[in-house]
Design a protein around this motif. Sequence first.
Motif, short mmCIF file in Angstrom:
data_model
loop_
_atom_site.label_atom_id
_atom_site.label_comp_id
_atom_site.label_asym_id
_atom_site.label_seq_id
_atom_site.Cartn_x
_atom_site.Cartn_y
_atom_site.Cartn_z
N TRP A 21 3.35 6.59 -4.86
CA TRP A 21 2.26 5.79 -5.42
C TRP A 21 2.50 5.41 -6.87
O TRP A 21 2.28 4.25 -7.25
N SER A 22 2.90 6.36 -7.69
CA SER A 22 3.12 6.04 -9.10
C SER A 22 4.31 5.09 -9.27
O SER A 22 4.29 4.22 -10.15
N LEU A 25 3.07 1.62 -8.23
CA LEU A 25 2.16 1.04 -9.22
C LEU A 25 2.89 0.68 -10.51
O LEU A 25 2.54 -0.32 -11.16
N THR A 26 3.88 1.46 -10.90
CA THR A 26 4.66 1.13 -12.10
C THR A 26 5.32 -0.23 -11.97
O THR A 26 5.26 -1.07 -12.88
N SER A 29 2.57 -3.11 -11.62
CA SER A 29 1.93 -3.47 -12.88
C SER A 29 2.88 -4.21 -13.81
O SER A 29 2.45 -5.00 -14.66
N TYR A 53 -5.00 7.43 -9.49
CA TYR A 53 -4.10 6.29 -9.40
C TYR A 53 -4.91 5.00 -9.55
O TYR A 53 -6.04 4.90 -9.09
N SER A 54 -4.29 4.01 -10.18
CA SER A 54 -5.02 2.81 -10.57
C SER A 54 -5.03 1.72 -9.50
O SER A 54 -4.73 0.56 -9.77
N PHE A 55 -5.37 2.09 -8.27
CA PHE A 55 -5.66 1.09 -7.26
C PHE A 55 -7.07 0.56 -7.50
O PHE A 55 -7.92 1.24 -8.09
N ASP A 86 3.84 1.68 1.27
CA ASP A 86 3.97 2.25 -0.07
C ASP A 86 5.39 2.18 -0.62
O ASP A 86 5.62 2.41 -1.82
#
Length: 260
Positions: A21-22, A25-26, A29, A53-55, A86
């Motif tokens: 996930w990270s 997202l990295t 973003s 996590y920034s979902f 993912d």
Amino acid sequence: MRKSSDMAILVYSCWKNRDMWSIFLTLFSKYWSDCSYKLILLTDKYDCRREDYSFDDIVICDSNWHDMIMEGMERAGTEYVMLWMDDYLLCDYVRNEDVAYYIEKARKYHAANLRLAESPTIPSKAFSKDKELNFYKPGTAYSFSTQVGIWNVDFLKKNVKENWSAWDFERKGSLEVKDYKHPLLASRNYTFPYEEGVRRGKWMDNGIRLCQRNNIRLDFEKRKPMSSFELAWIYFKGGILGLSPTVVVKVQNFVQRRKK
């Protein structure tokens, strides 16, 4: 930023794969920082006490892929969705206007699906109504795909069977669903910039290199890299599939039924 009501991105995963996930997202973003579409994580479990996590939204569904996708679409409330895994990792910049352009094409032609990247092994044909698009004939292998593309929500709700996994959706759905009113399209001009970084739970070479270019440190104790033999086997199977995709998938489906 206010998110579009046209489409949402559904990222299906599980708590076991939360190490992705990270990383996901990295890269997301970095390469799509102004994304106009709601990013929704679908998972069987989530514990914000460990890490947040920034979902944009998180749907928890401890069931099967069908239920997870259905709940995700209900939460999104949009006409279209993108189906992501993912380990689909962005590797270059995405422009909102490019995605919106293809949403309008999907709407114009009442498409069930519009892929943003053509398959190199599954043949498609020129779409007579639009020189920028190809199409996949219904009832042929992998005419349904979980690779990144734009899906009509009503079509998915009607045609995804309750007991199907993502792989059933591709292999069985492709052959069983023959809807000629809603074409299965693919862009000829726009390659959506992402890499499939992981397969069968292990890092592929392209995923490792992508992370290295972006200074993302990988823990190979948590997720091992594929061996040269495993990578060669994947490419070999891809070559066999490319010889006669529909015949290969029919055989796979037959073997699967015999095992039950």
